[in-house]
Design a protein around this motif. Sequence first.
Motif, PDB file in Angstrom:
ATOM      1  N   CYS A 139     -53.432   9.912 -37.202  1.00  0.00           N
ATOM      2  CA  CYS A 139     -54.556   9.994 -38.141  1.00  0.00           C
ATOM      3  C   CYS A 139     -55.869   9.895 -37.368  1.00  0.00           C
ATOM      4  O   CYS A 139     -55.901   9.416 -36.231  1.00  0.00           O
ATOM      5  N   PRO A 140     -56.966  10.301 -37.985  1.00  0.00           N
ATOM      6  CA  PRO A 140     -58.265   9.959 -37.404  1.00  0.00           C
ATOM      7  C   PRO A 140     -58.353   8.442 -37.252  1.00  0.00           C
ATOM      8  O   PRO A 140     -57.659   7.696 -37.951  1.00  0.00           O
ATOM      9  N   LYS A 141     -59.198   7.998 -36.345  1.00  0.00           N
ATOM     10  CA  LYS A 141     -59.314   6.555 -36.158  1.00  0.00           C
ATOM     11  C   LYS A 141     -60.005   5.929 -37.360  1.00  0.00           C
ATOM     12  O   LYS A 141     -60.877   6.545 -37.997  1.00  0.00           O
ATOM     13  N   LEU A 142     -59.597   4.705 -37.690  1.00  0.00           N
ATOM     14  CA  LEU A 142     -60.268   3.953 -38.745  1.00  0.00           C
ATOM     15  C   LEU A 142     -61.607   3.472 -38.200  1.00  0.00           C
ATOM     16  O   LEU A 142     -61.659   2.721 -37.232  1.00  0.00           O
ATOM     17  N   LEU A 165     -50.533  -4.591 -45.295  1.00  0.00           N
ATOM     18  CA  LEU A 165     -50.443  -6.052 -45.230  1.00  0.00           C
ATOM     19  C   LEU A 165     -49.369  -6.601 -46.151  1.00  0.00           C
ATOM     20  O   LEU A 165     -48.721  -7.601 -45.828  1.00  0.00           O
ATOM     21  N   ARG A 166     -49.155  -5.967 -47.294  1.00  0.00           N
ATOM     22  CA  ARG A 166     -48.121  -6.409 -48.219  1.00  0.00           C
ATOM     23  C   ARG A 166     -46.722  -6.246 -47.623  1.00  0.00           C
ATOM     24  O   ARG A 166     -45.777  -6.912 -48.061  1.00  0.00           O
ATOM     25  N   ASN A 167     -46.596  -5.330 -46.660  1.00  0.00           N
ATOM     26  CA  ASN A 167     -45.283  -5.020 -46.096  1.00  0.00           C
ATOM     27  C   ASN A 167     -45.172  -5.368 -44.606  1.00  0.00           C
ATOM     28  O   ASN A 167     -44.158  -5.091 -43.979  1.00  0.00           O
ATOM     29  N   TYR A 168     -46.221  -5.944 -44.054  1.00  0.00           N
ATOM     30  CA  TYR A 168     -46.268  -6.252 -42.625  1.00  0.00           C
ATOM     31  C   TYR A 168     -45.357  -7.441 -42.289  1.00  0.00           C
ATOM     32  O   TYR A 168     -45.246  -8.376 -43.085  1.00  0.00           O
ATOM     33  N   PRO A 169     -44.661  -7.417 -41.145  1.00  0.00           N
ATOM     34  CA  PRO A 169     -44.724  -6.398 -40.087  1.00  0.00           C
ATOM     35  C   PRO A 169     -43.842  -5.175 -40.379  1.00  0.00           C
ATOM     36  O   PRO A 169     -42.804  -5.286 -41.015  1.00  0.00           O
ATOM     37  N   LEU A 170     -44.274  -4.041 -39.886  1.00  0.00           N
ATOM     38  CA  LEU A 170     -43.519  -2.799 -39.971  1.00  0.00           C
ATOM     39  C   LEU A 170     -43.994  -1.862 -38.870  1.00  0.00           C
ATOM     40  O   LEU A 170     -45.020  -2.112 -38.239  1.00  0.00           O
ATOM     41  N   GLU A 171     -43.236  -0.812 -38.618  1.00  0.00           N
ATOM     42  CA  GLU A 171     -43.553   0.096 -37.515  1.00  0.00           C
ATOM     43  C   GLU A 171     -44.284   1.342 -37.970  1.00  0.00           C
ATOM     44  O   GLU A 171     -44.955   2.005 -37.173  1.00  0.00           O
ATOM     45  N   SER A 172     -44.163   1.675 -39.259  1.00  0.00           N
ATOM     46  CA  SER A 172     -44.782   2.899 -39.759  1.00  0.00           C
ATOM     47  C   SER A 172     -45.010   2.767 -41.252  1.00  0.00           C
ATOM     48  O   SER A 172     -44.237   2.110 -41.970  1.00  0.00           O
ATOM     49  N   ILE A 173     -46.060   3.404 -41.743  1.00  0.00           N
ATOM     50  CA  ILE A 173     -46.298   3.424 -43.179  1.00  0.00           C
ATOM     51  C   ILE A 173     -45.143   4.080 -43.909  1.00  0.00           C
ATOM     52  O   ILE A 173     -44.868   3.793 -45.072  1.00  0.00           O
ATOM     53  N   LYS A 174     -44.410   4.936 -43.206  1.00  0.00           N
ATOM     54  CA  LYS A 174     -43.275   5.620 -43.819  1.00  0.00           C
ATOM     55  C   LYS A 174     -42.057   4.712 -43.965  1.00  0.00           C
ATOM     56  O   LYS A 174     -41.058   5.117 -44.570  1.00  0.00           O
ATOM     57  N   HIS A 184     -61.333  14.263 -44.594  1.00  0.00           N
ATOM     58  CA  HIS A 184     -60.032  14.163 -43.929  1.00  0.00           C
ATOM     59  C   HIS A 184     -60.110  13.397 -42.600  1.00  0.00           C
ATOM     60  O   HIS A 184     -59.090  12.964 -42.072  1.00  0.00           O
ATOM     61  N   PHE A 185     -61.314  13.228 -42.076  1.00  0.00           N
ATOM     62  CA  PHE A 185     -61.489  12.476 -40.824  1.00  0.00           C
ATOM     63  C   PHE A 185     -62.045  11.081 -41.088  1.00  0.00           C
ATOM     64  O   PHE A 185     -62.320  10.334 -40.155  1.00  0.00           O
ATOM     65  N   ALA A 186     -62.186  10.750 -42.369  1.00  0.00           N
ATOM     66  CA  ALA A 186     -62.706   9.435 -42.762  1.00  0.00           C
ATOM     67  C   ALA A 186     -61.638   8.579 -43.408  1.00  0.00           C
ATOM     68  O   ALA A 186     -61.622   7.359 -43.236  1.00  0.00           O
ATOM     69  N   ILE A 187     -60.736   9.194 -44.190  1.00  0.00           N
ATOM     70  CA  ILE A 187     -59.640   8.431 -44.793  1.00  0.00           C
ATOM     71  C   ILE A 187     -58.490   8.361 -43.799  1.00  0.00           C
ATOM     72  O   ILE A 187     -58.194   9.328 -43.099  1.00  0.00           O
ATOM     73  N   VAL A 188     -57.853   7.208 -43.739  1.00  0.00           N
ATOM     74  CA  VAL A 188     -56.888   6.938 -42.666  1.00  0.00           C
ATOM     75  C   VAL A 188     -55.581   6.402 -43.249  1.00  0.00           C
ATOM     76  O   VAL A 188     -55.586   5.447 -44.032  1.00  0.00           O
ATOM     77  N   CYS A 189     -54.470   7.013 -42.839  1.00  0.00           N
ATOM     78  CA  CYS A 189     -53.153   6.645 -43.392  1.00  0.00           C
ATOM     79  C   CYS A 189     -52.389   5.697 -42.474  1.00  0.00           C
ATOM     80  O   CYS A 189     -51.154   5.697 -42.456  1.00  0.00           O
ATOM     81  N   LYS A 229     -50.009  20.305 -33.004  1.00  0.00           N
ATOM     82  CA  LYS A 229     -49.368  19.221 -32.264  1.00  0.00           C
ATOM     83  C   LYS A 229     -48.434  18.418 -33.177  1.00  0.00           C
ATOM     84  O   LYS A 229     -48.595  18.419 -34.396  1.00  0.00           O
ATOM     85  N   ASP A 230     -47.461  17.742 -32.564  1.00  0.00           N
ATOM     86  CA  ASP A 230     -46.597  16.843 -33.325  1.00  0.00           C
ATOM     87  C   ASP A 230     -47.436  15.711 -33.911  1.00  0.00           C
ATOM     88  O   ASP A 230     -48.455  15.306 -33.328  1.00  0.00           O
ATOM     89  N   TYR A 231     -46.999  15.199 -35.048  1.00  0.00           N
ATOM     90  CA  TYR A 231     -47.750  14.139 -35.734  1.00  0.00           C
ATOM     91  C   TYR A 231     -46.993  12.839 -35.671  1.00  0.00           C
ATOM     92  O   TYR A 231     -45.836  12.757 -36.092  1.00  0.00           O
ATOM     93  N   SER A 232     -47.618  11.812 -35.109  1.00  0.00           N
ATOM     94  CA  SER A 232     -46.988  10.503 -34.994  1.00  0.00           C
ATOM     95  C   SER A 232     -47.373   9.623 -36.177  1.00  0.00           C
ATOM     96  O   SER A 232     -48.560   9.412 -36.460  1.00  0.00           O
ATOM     97  N   TRP A 233     -46.341   9.084 -36.866  1.00  0.00           N
ATOM     98  CA  TRP A 233     -46.568   8.195 -37.991  1.00  0.00           C
ATOM     99  C   TRP A 233     -46.429   6.729 -37.580  1.00  0.00           C
ATOM    100  O   TRP A 233     -46.399   5.838 -38.445  1.00  0.00           O
ATOM    101  N   ASP A 234     -46.386   6.462 -36.279  1.00  0.00           N
ATOM    102  CA  ASP A 234     -46.347   5.074 -35.807  1.00  0.00           C
ATOM    103  C   ASP A 234     -47.618   4.353 -36.249  1.00  0.00           C
ATOM    104  O   ASP A 234     -48.711   4.959 -36.318  1.00  0.00           O
ATOM    105  N   LEU A 235     -47.499   3.062 -36.510  1.00  0.00           N
ATOM    106  CA  LEU A 235     -48.619   2.278 -37.015  1.00  0.00           C
ATOM    107  C   LEU A 235     -49.790   2.290 -36.036  1.00  0.00           C
ATOM    108  O   LEU A 235     -49.599   2.213 -34.822  1.00  0.00           O
TER     109      LEU A 235
END
Length: 265
Positions: free
Chosen positions: A179-182, A123-132, A169-174, A257-263
């Motif tokens: 990532c696992p679903k929030l 939220l501090r950086n929104y809008p953005l496409e990825s946490i990265k 690892h399936f409860a915390i979400v990046c 599998k490939d890992y997607s860092w999209d928001l």
Amino acid sequence: MKYRLVFIILSILTNYAVAQHKTSVDSTNTNITEVDSILKKNTIVTKRFLKEHELWDELLQKHVSNDGKVNYKSFKTEHKKLLDYIYCLSLMHKSKYFESFSKTKKIAFWINTYNALTIDLILRNYPLESIKDIKDPWKQRLWKLADLDYNLDEIEHKILRKMNEPRIHFAIVCASESCPKLQNTAFTAENLEEQLTKATQEFLADTSKNEISENEIKLSKIFKWFKKDFEQDGSLIDFLNKYTAIEISDKAKKSFKDYSWDLND
């Protein structure tokens, strides 16, 4: 009605400190001492507030869908409530009562804290496409109120992973698609076992993140990055077979599998 009363009381206690949090997290020591002094007189109220993480639960249900998609635009309209919750977490962590928490209560506390801080970071950086898109997102120190001087890396690797509960690892979400679903309910000590099991089963059953058959598995890279965490009581296959409907062969072919860092919005 009880929750509303709790929130009003805590808002009175925290409004000034939260305002300071937005401008200068390094100048609040005096205020924290004053608020903590008041807090000791309202221990029952504070413990009740955090017992079921009610405010966090309300925010999740309003702004996170059942499939884990986060509406950051609507979440941003209630950023102040999120900051209130984070501040109360920091006060509770600082207090003597935190030391008496059970292991399950601490796990639930830190899972909720990690996820709340991640949402706040976005939220501090929104809008953005990825946490990265954020520089060093997991090393940011934005929450120095009270004793909550942690970054996300430290909460995950120095606190939660050391509790020997791989299902965290399936409860915390990046905040990312792979990532696992929030979950759109807060984690609680009373329901932790059921919630962790559900989160693990849902993640493994999601074919966009894992493809599982008897003789071949294509797994999320989470299982590669944290391999040792899943081999505490046997092999990785042993762990997977506890939470999948399909019995995986010990000789199953394995890939990642490939890992997607999209928001995850």
